[in-house]
Structures are given as structure tokens and as C-alpha cells.
Design a protein around this motif. Structure first.
Motif, PDB file in Angstrom:
ATOM      1  N   ARG A  72       0.836  -1.215   0.000  1.00 39.23           N
ATOM      2  CA  ARG A  72       0.000   0.000   0.000  1.00 39.23           C
ATOM      3  C   ARG A  72       0.867   1.261   0.000  1.00 39.23           C
ATOM      4  NH1 ARG A  72      -5.192  -1.271   0.798  1.00 39.23           N
ATOM      5  NH2 ARG A  72      -5.737   0.883   1.342  1.00 39.23           N
ATOM      6  N   GLU A  73       1.833   1.240  -0.915  1.00 42.11           N
ATOM      7  CA  GLU A  73       2.715   2.402  -1.051  1.00 42.11           C
ATOM      8  C   GLU A  73       2.007   3.543  -1.794  1.00 42.11           C
ATOM      9  OE1 GLU A  73       6.657   1.697  -2.661  1.00 42.11           O
ATOM     10  OE2 GLU A  73       6.423  -0.444  -2.258  1.00 42.11           O
ATOM     11  N   PRO A  74       2.363   4.782  -1.506  1.00 40.14           N
ATOM     12  CA  PRO A  74       1.868   5.895  -2.318  1.00 40.14           C
ATOM     13  C   PRO A  74       2.556   5.893  -3.682  1.00 40.14           C
ATOM     14  CG  PRO A  74       3.270   6.696  -0.536  1.00 40.14           C
ATOM     15  CD  PRO A  74       3.137   5.230  -0.343  1.00 40.14           C
ATOM     16  N   ILE A  75       1.774   6.064  -4.737  1.00 40.21           N
ATOM     17  CA  ILE A  75       2.289   6.044  -6.110  1.00 40.21           C
ATOM     18  C   ILE A  75       1.800   7.300  -6.822  1.00 40.21           C
ATOM     19  CG2 ILE A  75       2.259   4.840  -8.334  1.00 40.21           C
ATOM     20  CD1 ILE A  75       1.831   2.251  -6.912  1.00 40.21           C
ATOM     21  N   LEU A 133       6.755  15.634  -6.192  1.00 39.19           N
ATOM     22  CA  LEU A 133       5.925  14.453  -5.931  1.00 39.19           C
ATOM     23  C   LEU A 133       6.530  13.603  -4.815  1.00 39.19           C
ATOM     24  CD1 LEU A 133       5.009  13.464  -9.614  1.00 39.19           C
ATOM     25  CD2 LEU A 133       3.444  14.333  -7.863  1.00 39.19           C
ATOM     26  N   GLN A 134       7.852  13.519  -4.794  1.00 33.08           N
ATOM     27  CA  GLN A 134       8.502  12.776  -3.706  1.00 33.08           C
ATOM     28  C   GLN A 134       8.236  13.451  -2.359  1.00 33.08           C
ATOM     29  OE1 GLN A 134      12.777  13.061  -3.337  1.00 33.08           O
ATOM     30  NE2 GLN A 134      12.945  10.860  -2.838  1.00 33.08           N
ATOM     31  N   ALA A 135       8.295  14.788  -2.348  1.00 32.77           N
ATOM     32  CA  ALA A 135       8.044  15.520  -1.109  1.00 32.77           C
ATOM     33  C   ALA A 135       6.628  15.293  -0.606  1.00 32.77           C
ATOM     34  CB  ALA A 135       8.305  17.010  -1.332  1.00 32.77           C
ATOM     35  N   GLU A 136       5.713  14.994  -1.545  1.00 36.60           N
ATOM     36  CA  GLU A 136       4.323  14.736  -1.169  1.00 36.60           C
ATOM     37  C   GLU A 136       4.109  13.277  -0.766  1.00 36.60           C
ATOM     38  OE1 GLU A 136       2.038  15.998  -4.511  1.00 36.60           O
ATOM     39  OE2 GLU A 136       2.549  18.118  -4.273  1.00 36.60           O
ATOM     40  N   GLY A 137       5.184  12.472  -0.798  1.00 39.63           N
ATOM     41  CA  GLY A 137       5.084  11.111  -0.289  1.00 39.63           C
ATOM     42  C   GLY A 137       5.288   9.998  -1.289  1.00 39.63           C
ATOM     43  N   ALA A 138       5.452  10.326  -2.577  1.00 39.93           N
ATOM     44  CA  ALA A 138       5.576   9.286  -3.602  1.00 39.93           C
ATOM     45  C   ALA A 138       7.040   9.003  -3.918  1.00 39.93           C
ATOM     46  CB  ALA A 138       4.837   9.709  -4.869  1.00 39.93           C
ATOM     47  N   ASN A 139       7.522   7.851  -3.508  1.00 43.23           N
ATOM     48  CA  ASN A 139       8.871   7.428  -3.878  1.00 43.23           C
ATOM     49  C   ASN A 139       8.861   6.469  -5.065  1.00 43.23           C
ATOM     50  OD1 ASN A 139      10.798   8.738  -2.112  1.00 43.23           O
ATOM     51  ND2 ASN A 139       9.794   7.640  -0.441  1.00 43.23           N
ATOM     52  N   LEU A 140       7.661   6.149  -5.540  1.00 40.42           N
ATOM     53  CA  LEU A 140       7.495   5.352  -6.757  1.00 40.42           C
ATOM     54  C   LEU A 140       6.645   6.158  -7.725  1.00 40.42           C
ATOM     55  CD1 LEU A 140       7.828   2.762  -8.407  1.00 40.42           C
ATOM     56  CD2 LEU A 140       5.804   1.846  -7.235  1.00 40.42           C
ATOM     57  N   ILE A 141       7.209   6.459  -8.894  1.00 38.70           N
ATOM     58  CA  ILE A 141       6.521   7.280  -9.897  1.00 38.70           C
ATOM     59  C   ILE A 141       6.525   6.532 -11.221  1.00 38.70           C
ATOM     60  CG2 ILE A 141       6.503   9.470 -11.162  1.00 38.70           C
ATOM     61  CD1 ILE A 141       7.944  10.746  -8.777  1.00 38.70           C
ATOM     62  N   VAL A 142       5.366   6.476 -11.856  1.00 33.44           N
ATOM     63  CA  VAL A 142       5.238   5.856 -13.173  1.00 33.44           C
ATOM     64  C   VAL A 142       5.028   6.965 -14.190  1.00 33.44           C
ATOM     65  CG1 VAL A 142       4.034   4.135 -14.568  1.00 33.44           C
ATOM     66  CG2 VAL A 142       4.120   3.875 -12.072  1.00 33.44           C
ATOM     67  N   THR A 143       5.922   7.083 -15.156  1.00 33.24           N
ATOM     68  CA  THR A 143       5.717   8.049 -16.238  1.00 33.24           C
ATOM     69  C   THR A 143       5.017   7.346 -17.383  1.00 33.24           C
ATOM     70  OG1 THR A 143       7.799   7.687 -17.446  1.00 33.24           O
ATOM     71  CG2 THR A 143       7.860   9.203 -15.563  1.00 33.24           C
ATOM     72  N   VAL A 144       3.968   7.954 -17.910  1.00 33.91           N
ATOM     73  CA  VAL A 144       3.206   7.340 -19.001  1.00 33.91           C
ATOM     74  C   VAL A 144       3.144   8.303 -20.185  1.00 33.91           C
ATOM     75  CG1 VAL A 144       1.848   5.844 -17.503  1.00 33.91           C
ATOM     76  CG2 VAL A 144       1.010   8.129 -18.002  1.00 33.91           C
ATOM     77  N   ASP A 145       3.359   7.773 -21.378  1.00 33.42           N
ATOM     78  CA  ASP A 145       3.383   8.550 -22.614  1.00 33.42           C
ATOM     79  C   ASP A 145       4.497   9.598 -22.597  1.00 33.42           C
ATOM     80  OD1 ASP A 145       2.507   9.080 -25.204  1.00 33.42           O
ATOM     81  OD2 ASP A 145       1.195  10.711 -24.555  1.00 33.42           O
ATOM     82  N   CYS A 146       5.504   9.387 -21.801  1.00 36.11           N
ATOM     83  CA  CYS A 146       6.655  10.282 -21.730  1.00 36.11           C
ATOM     84  C   CYS A 146       7.752   9.563 -20.953  1.00 36.11           C
ATOM     85  CB  CYS A 146       6.296  11.611 -21.055  1.00 36.11           C
ATOM     86  SG  CYS A 146       5.650  11.451 -19.377  1.00 36.11           S
TER      87      CYS A 146
END
Length: 584
Positions: free
Chosen positions: A84-87, A137-150
Motif C-alpha cells: 500500500r505504497e503511495p504512487i 511528488l517525492q516531497a508529497e510522499g511518492a517514492n514510486l513514480i510511473v511516467t506514461v506517454d513520456c
């Protein structure tokens, strides 16, 4: 090659030729036979006619594991779901980006997460991930980021993100360089090191996201995640996959055909509240068609990123609140009207300044709105029948450009070459479309580079230019039954062109101007049958002038797409004219 009806030079100066079979092969074809011929003419293998007649996901879906890094990306997402990680989902501001982000947001919600969707502002942030946005986004809690269409070309931002402890999954479809960006996984069928997955390089990013979704569900299933919970219905997301695929002008062959065919069925059920509200805002009173995705719904989703708020599209596609959906849909409708007005001004200026003697039509202007340059480039490409690039130069002397190409000319590869040559600050894309950032003082040098690189390809593509025809009919043959039969060979779009018929000969009973630069005509054949013919954006061309000036004495063969009139409420066929030729 035999010219259809012996027409080697039409009113628009082109030959009419059969798309595939000789004319005598069409004699006596019934409606069922016609569908088979339409499929064969579009490259369908004879032993796959039934599969293409009713394209299904099961029939065309590959094993997602054939793509490099797919299993690695799915495993990392599965870890995040279990823990249940933030993404955060970082998408592009066009329709493909919005639908890609929305597909993953909705899927991850169904799996128990609350993912954050982030769409950059076209004006202030530009295309693709930036270091500042990723760190925010990391500062807001997301250490996992998915880039889509870029992300395929975002080397520096992704390197900075990784150094900051952010894990990045890149899900893209744009052309890749030899070097890949630093990321936990890069899922892209257009990676240069792809093997089996390269066969699916025509997928839009939203299609790649759907495959990642399938891989994720399979991974979670293998881990026993669904032992006490219901699996999400991935097929329910196909309405968004269809929209992104068509709006991104992805070729409608193979898996894309199945995505669109099945996605339209899902859309007709109005399960997605946002899409249903957008359909209502677009004043569509029936279930959307493939054409509606490209010309009615797609532009409205795009409008937020072009002249308004970039996140409106993904918000619309992911909301479950009917009131919010209606409000966003109406706002996008308003932005779309605003976009049309801005586009018209840029289009008019571009047409007066473009050098029509060049093989690559490149035009730039100070103060042009960067949100409409892609549309204007597409219009120039259609009008001039050559690749077109439109560049908006800001007050700092920086140009943002968007380009559209013709079949047989790989514009994306040329833009990447210009970048590697040092002419561009940024650039990328695929064969038919590309984007770039260039300093204003280097625009002339860029124009020369592209002219030298692409001139021969444009000449070769233009040399084979002909209007391809699927059938020749008497006037009475243009009827709703024919339209229905031809639709069975769809969905039609890029790479799977809609059937084009030649009909006539006709006399023009009445012709007049309607709307903006359109010609409407009532034409009649010798068999006594008459129908309405529409020539869109042709009033100032030789075709439009021929229809307006033909009178009732000269006869014309007409070529175009047969449609059922949606506005009259009657079951009547009409012809959307693309060309004409004098019959006597």
C-alpha cells in the motif's frame, strides 16, 4: 496499375487507383463478399478474415512478458500494491497521456491504492517529467513514480530522481535512443533492443499501459492476492484505451483494432461517468463511433492541456461524481471552443507564410499559442501533402514545435537526428508526429537540416501518390445498406483506412457554401437517384470550385466516404467527397 474509371488525373490532379484487387474481381460482390475484400485490401491474411471481422482482445493480445522490463515493472507495482505504497502517475498533457494515466489510476484504485495523477502544464513546464516536478511528488510522499506517454528521452530528470531515491517506471511508446534513461524499468515496444515486443511498436502509450495492467494482475494472482478479494475487470477500462489509441492516431491494425472495437462496446454502456458526460457535452445522441473518438471526444480532452488546465482530462476520466463529471465536461467544451478560435488565427497566418516549394513545410511565428501548433501542423500536412512543422516562439526567443508527417516519411527519426546533431534543446516522437524545442535563431538551420534529410523520402512518397478506391457504384448503390456493410470491416482509422467509393456520374442539382469553407451539393444520377454530397474545407480548392460551378449540364464522378446522415434523423446515406473527375 489500372486507373479506376480511366481517371489518371482528377480535378485535384491525382490518379484514382484500386486499393488492392483488379476491377473485375469486384464484379458481383455482395455485401458479405465486400467486407472480405475490404479486409484483404487492408492487409488481412486470408486465413485471418474471421478474426479481423470481429477483432477480440483474446484473439490479438500478446503475452505481456514478451516486452523488455514488463515483468520487472509489474513486480515492482505488485510490491507497491501489497505494501500500500503511495504512487504517482506522471502523464503527458494530450489524450494518450490522460487516458494512460487514467487507466493506471483506476486500476490501482480497484487494487486498494490512492494513486496521485500529475499532468504537467504545457505552458510553464513543457513536455515530459522535470526534476522539479519529480522531487515535488517525492516531497508529497511518492517514492514510486510511473511516467506514461513520456520519459523515453528524459535522461537528466530521471537521473536526478534516481539520485534522490525515487524509483521510476517508464511506460512509453515514443522512439528511443540507443541509451535508455536511468529507471527501475523502461517498458516501451520501441526500445532499440526490443525483440518480440517490437512487433507492437504501433501501440499508443495507453495500449502499453493496458498490457502492464494485465501483467500486474497476473503477478498479483500468482502471489495469491485475490484469494479474498475480487479481481478488477481490466476489460472495463477499454473505453479509455480506445479513446487514447484513436486520438493519438495509432495505426488501427493488430491489437489496436481489438482495443478500439471492444472499447467502443464498453463506451456504449456508459460505465465511465466522465466519458458519458463528455459524450453528452459533445451533443452525441448515439453511441460514439471511431470517428467520434478522433473528432469529437479526443479534441475536448485535449483542450484542457492546450488552452486551459492540463489535469482536467484525467480528472474527468477518473471521477466517480456525476456532478463533477458534468462540470468538467462543460468546462472542456468551453475550452475546445476557445481552442478553435485560437487555432483559426494561427492557421491563417501559417498558410500565408509557409514556403510551398520546400519538401518539409516548416513555419514559425512569435506569440503563437503552443497549444494549437500540433493541430495547425496537421492541417498544413493535409493541405500540402508533405511533412509540416509549426513552431511557436515565445518572448524569450525559445521555440516550441510540433510536427505531423505523411506515410513513408519518418519524422520522429529525423527530429531525433536533429537533436543528436545539436540543433535542438529537446525533441522526439514517432514516425507520424514529433515535438521539439529549439532556439529561435536556429530555426532556419533546422529547416535546412530537415529539408536535406527528408527531401528524397518526401519525393518517393509523393511519387506514389494516388487516391485509392475500394469500389465503384451507380448513384443508387450509395445507400444505408452499403454503409452498414462497409462498417463491418471496421473500426477504421490510421493504418486501416475507411472504405473509399467512386460513384456517378452525377449532375449537380444545387451547390452552396455552408459553415466555414465547406461545400454542400445535391447531386443526381441518370438512374434518378439523388443524394447529398459534402466537401469539407474545400470551398477554396479546385474541388470546391468544380462543385459550385458545375451547373446541371456537366457530369461528375465523385470519390469519397459514404456515411449515414446523423443530423436529419432519417436513414439516408450521403457522400463525403474527397475528389471528383469530369465524366464528359
Amino acid at each position: 496499375m489500372t486507373d479506376v474509371l480511366g481517371i489518371a488525373q482528377s480535378i485535384l490532379g491525382q490518379p484514382w487507383r484500386w486499393r488492392a484487387l483488379a476491377a473485375d474481381a469486384r464484379d458481383g460482390l455482395g455485401h458479405d463478399d465486400l467486407v472480405s475484400q475490404l479486409l484483404l485490401a487492408r492487409g488481412c491474411p486470408p486465413d485471418e478474415i474471421e478474426a479481423h471481422r470481429t477483432p477480440s482482445i483474446r484473439g490479438f493480445m500478446p503475452d505481456p512478458s514478451i516486452f523488455r522490463d514488463m515483468d520487472r515493472a509489474a513486480a515492482r507495482l505488485a510490491d507497491a500494491v501489497v505494501a500500500r505504497e503511495p504512487i504517482a502517475i506522471f502523464g503527458d498533457y494530450d489524450v494518450d497521456g490522460a487516458t494512460s494515466a487514467a487507466v493506471l489510476v483506476r486500476l490501482l484504485r480497484d487494487l486498494g491504492l490512492s494513486p496521485r495523477a500529475y499532468i504537467p502544464d504545457r505552458m510553464t513546464e513543457g513536455y515530459g517529467p522535470t526534476e522539479a516536478a519529480l522531487l515535488r511528488l517525492q516531497a508529497e510522499g511518492a517514492n514510486l513514480i510511473v511516467t506514461v506517454d513520456c520519459g523515453a528521452q528524459a535522461f537528466e530528470p530521471l537521473a536526478a530522481a534516481q539520485d534522490a531515491g525515487i524509483e521510476i517506471l517508464v511506460v512509453d511508446h515514443h522512439k528511443c535512443a540507443t541509451e535508455l534513461p536511468r529507471a527501475h524499468a523502461v517498458v516501451n515496444p520501441n526500445r532499440l533492443d526490443e525483440t518480440e515486443g517490437a512487433a507492437h511498436g504501433h501501440l499508443a502509450a495507453v495500449g502499453v499501459c493496458f498490457l502492464l495492467g494485465a501483467a500486474l494482475i497476473r503477478t498479483l494472482r500468482a502471489r495469491g492476492f485475490f484469494a479474498d478479494r475480487t479481481e478488477p475487470r481490466l476489460l472495463d477500462l477499454l473505453d479509455m484505451v480506445a479513446l487514447g489509441t484513436v486520438a493519438d492516431v495509432a495505426p488501427l491494425r493488430g491489437l489496436n483494432r481489438a482495443f478500439v472495437a471492444q472499447g467502443l462496446k464498453v463506451m456504449a454502456q456508459r460505465r465511465n461517468i466522465g466519458l458519458a458526460a463528455l459524450t453528452d457535452a459533445a451533443r452525441l445522441t448515439r453511441a460514439p463511433t471511431c470517428s467520434d473518438l478522433g473528432f469529437a471526444l479526443g479534441p475536448r480532452i485535449n483542450a484542457g492541456g492546450r488552452v486551459g488546465r492540463a489535469d482536467l482530462g484525467v480528472r474527468l476520466l477518473t471521477t466517480d461524481d456525476p456532478a463533477e463529471a458534468r462540470a468538467i465536461a462543460e468546462e472542456l467544451n468551453h475550452f475546445n471552443d476557445e481552442r478553435r478560435a485560437i487555432e483559426a488565427g494561427v492557421q491563417a497566418t501559417a498558410e500565408t507564410t509557409v514556403d510551398r516549394n520546400r519538401h518539409v513545410a516548416l513555419v514559425s511565428g512569435e506569440g503563437w499559442h503552443p497549444g494549437v501548433i500540433g493541430i495547425v501542423a496537421g492541417r498544413l500536412k493535409e493541405k500540402l501533402d508533405r511533412p509540416a512543422i509549426v513552431i511557436a516562439v515565445d518572448e524569450h526567443g525559445m521555440g516550441k514545435g510540433s510536427g505531423r508527417s505523411i506515410s513513408g516519411v519518418d519524422l520522429g527519426a529525423a527530429i531525433l537526428a536533429a537533436k543528436e546533431h545539436g540543433l535542438l534543446i529537446a525533441g522526439g516522437g514517432h514516425a507520424m508526429a514529433a515535438g521539439l524545442t529549439v532556439e529561435a535563431h536556429r530555426i532556419a538551420e533546422l529547416a535546412e537540416f530537415l529539408e536535406e534529410r527528408l527531401a528524397d523520402a518526401v519525393v518517393r512518397a509523393s511519387a506514389g501518390r494516388a487516391l485509392l478506391v475500394d469500389a465503384v457504384l451507380a448513384p443508387g448503390g450509395v445507400n444505408p445498406g452499403l454503409v452498414g456493410a462497409m462498417e463491418a470491416g471496421g473500426p477504421y482509422g490510421m493504418g486501416w483506412p475507411a472504405p473509399r467509393i467512386a460513384a456517378g456520374p452525377f449532375r449537380v442539382i444545387r451547390a452552396d457554401l455552408v459553415g466555414t469553407n465547406h461545400v454542400r451539393a445535391i447531386v443526381a444520377g441518370a438512374d434518378g437517384r439523388s443524394l447529398k454530397a459534402m466537401a469539407f474545407r474545400q470551398a477554396d480548392t479546385a474541388l470546391g470550385q468544380a462543385l459550385l460551378g458545375a451547373g446541371s449540364t456537366r457530369r461528375l464522378w465523385l470519390v469519397g466516404r459514404a456515411k449515414v446522415d446523423d443530423w436529419s434523423g432519417r436513414d439516408v446515406a450521403e457522400l463525403h467527397v474527397e475528389d471528383a473527375a469530369w465524366a464528359d
